[in-house]
Every structure is written in structure tokens, then in C-alpha cells.
Design an enzyme around this catalytic site. Sequence first.
Site, PDB file in Angstrom:
ATOM      1  N   PRO A 147      -3.916  -4.872   9.023  1.00 48.33           N
ATOM      2  CG  PRO A 147      -6.152  -5.158   9.614  1.00 48.33           C
ATOM      3  CD  PRO A 147      -4.872  -4.517  10.082  1.00 48.33           C
ATOM      4  CE1 TYR A 148      -2.181   0.038   2.245  1.00 46.89           C
ATOM      5  CE2 TYR A 148      -0.429   0.693   3.742  1.00 46.89           C
ATOM      6  CZ  TYR A 148      -0.980   0.681   2.480  1.00 46.89           C
ATOM      7  OH  TYR A 148      -0.321   1.300   1.440  1.00 46.89           O
ATOM      8  N   GLY A 149      -1.085  -3.681   5.727  1.00 48.31           N
ATOM      9  CA  GLY A 149       0.146  -4.342   5.290  1.00 48.31           C
ATOM     10  C   GLY A 149      -0.106  -5.774   4.837  1.00 48.31           C
ATOM     11  CB  SER A 151      -4.843  -6.083   2.367  1.00 47.41           C
ATOM     12  OG  SER A 151      -4.400  -4.746   2.470  1.00 47.41           O
TER      13      SER A 151
END
Length: 339
Positions: A147-149, A151
Site C-alpha cells: 500500500p505504501y508504494g 499510495s
Amino acid sequence: MNVLVTGGAGYIGSHAALRLLETGHAVTIVDDLSRGRRAAVDRLEPLGDLAFVETDIGARERVAGVFRDRRIDLVMHFGALAYVGESVEQPLRYYRSNAAGTLAVLEAMEDAGVTRIVFSSTCATYGAPSSEDIPITEDCPPQPINPYGRSKLMAERMVTDLADRKRAGGGDFAATILRYFNVTGCDPAGRLGEDHRPETHLVPICLEAALGGRPNVSIFGTDYATPDGTCIRDYVHVDDLIDAHLASMEALAPGDVRTYNVGTGRGHSVREVVDACRRVTGVDFDVTEAPRRPGDPPVLYADPSRIGRDLGWTARRTDLDTTIADAWRWKREHPNGYE
Ligand code: UDP
């Protein structure tokens, strides 16, 4: 120039603010202090024209007032959450902070008629590139695996879509997206450092272990398809990263969106980093082998030649021990961070 620095109380944002102040720019830090440190701002205050506004970037009226009062010319948008593991645990929080947060920044810029942005992105947008895509160029297809990448990739798309629209309308919007690799080290003069709560990054964790603040360091995964079985990353000195921001800022060209990898072009395994930390600190701290951390790609290191060609930027501090030595000096002097 009057530069708005979102996330300017954080690790990288504060180093950017420091350099901007030192080079004569007026800096306005907007930070909600959810991860940033007020004490970092305090250290910056004597250095020049600095204003600090404690707010969430989504507070539209408040932020509009900041753009107006400080006559902002350009935004450096650092404000974000940046832990891969946490993003897997709390995905919505990451979409709110990184995707919706960037949306709010772009809306605020539009409201204020500000057309220049340097945006902090990440090599996590690439996902887990196959071996023929290593070292990673900017043309490597972005297929984030956490999810970090995802987002951050969403935020990139907002920047590029807006830029496309502005260009089509004859506007002069200009953006540079910098995809950071693993940022490490601190101000070589020791004025600022890395003080994350919680700390999850490999180098500061090793340094905490060397100081006796942790019983050991866990190596997350020893069965990757790499020479020593541990993940490989590209550790770039924060001072070099800030050079890339200044060069990007100066080169912003109306109508242009550029995307650059910011890394050294060299990869180091987790075991190599642990060994370097033991060498630099002189402490043989304990290491344990642990399962893989969810969301971690095996190998990420940059081909940074595009930014070299276009902006003349290249990492100067490529010796891992030297980078770690800067971080170690600060850590030893500030075992409890800024407190
Ligand atoms: N890592 C590790 N032990 C730790 C912290 C990190 O083995 O206590 C590994 C992590 O799995 C990754 C590398 O070190 O392969 C770099 O992780 P870090 O969190 O520093 O940065 P990231 O690559 O997630 O941005």
C-alpha cells in the site's frame, strides 16, 4: 524563493528546510507533527526566514492562509507516511496520508495559483522488478506490491495528470517527481538527525542496538534469491538527496513533468549493512534471523543516470561506512533523538 515544505519537521523534510535556509530561501514548514519533531523545527529557527504551521495539510482554509501570507512560490511535498510494513497493516491510513494528502496539496496550490512542485516519491512504486530491470531506470513499469508504494504511485499520477491538463490549457505548471531509494545518514555537521517513532529502518535500528538500546537486530528474511539471501537496497545519503531537490527546484521548467530516480546506483544487502554498522560503531551487536517482512521486494537499486544527464546530479557520498558514520555521530550524541 518562498518555499512551502510539507513534512518539514520530519527526517528528510527538515534536512531540506535546513539547506533551503542556508541558501537564502524563505521556508514555511507545514507539519501535523504526527511523525515530525517540533525540536527539529526549533533547531532550524535561528537559521533564517522560517515559519512553522502545525496543521494537517487537509485543513483547506488554514493552508490557503499560509500560501497567501507567506507568498509561496514553490512546494516541496515531503509530508507522508513511509513504512512498508505499517502500510500493509494500516492501508487506509496510508491512502489518506499519501494519496489524499497529495490531493490536498495540489488543490491548495491550485487555489493559490502556485505552479511549481518537487514531489517526494519512492522506489516502492516499482514493486519487485525482475532481474533484467535491475538496476532500475525510470522506464521500469511501476507495479507496487504494498500500500505504501501504491499510495505514492497514486499521488504521482495526480501530479502528472494535473500537469498534463495544465499544459493542454497553456498553463505553466512544473513538477519534478523524485523517487528516493533508501535514505540514510544525517547532516554531516550534526545539527539534524533521524528520529522516527517508531523506528523501523535498518540503519538506525542497528545503531540503537550498538548503543545497547535494543537486545539485537532481526534480519527479515534470509531466503531471498540474492547472493547472501538478504534483501538488497540502495542507501543514499540524505545530504545527496537534498542536493537533488535543490537541483530539481532550480531546473523546474514550465509545462514540464520530470521523474528521476535518486540513488547511488549501488546495492547493499541487509547483512552488508549490519556488518558496516558493526564496523563503524565498533560494537558487535547481536543479530537474529527472522521471517520475511511482508511487502519487501528482494532487490532495489537505482540506475540514476537520467538525473545525472539532465541535472548533473550524482551521489557524492557513496561510501556506506561514511554515511553510517554521520548517522552514528548523531545517534551517539542524541541517544533519545531530539528529546
Ligand atoms: N530490515 C531488517 N531488519 C530490520 C529493519 C529492516 O532486516 O530491523 C530490512 C528490511 O526487511 C529491508 C531492508 O532492511 O529489506 C531495508 O529496510 P528499511 O525499513 O530500512 O527500508 P525500506 O527498504 O523498507 O524502505
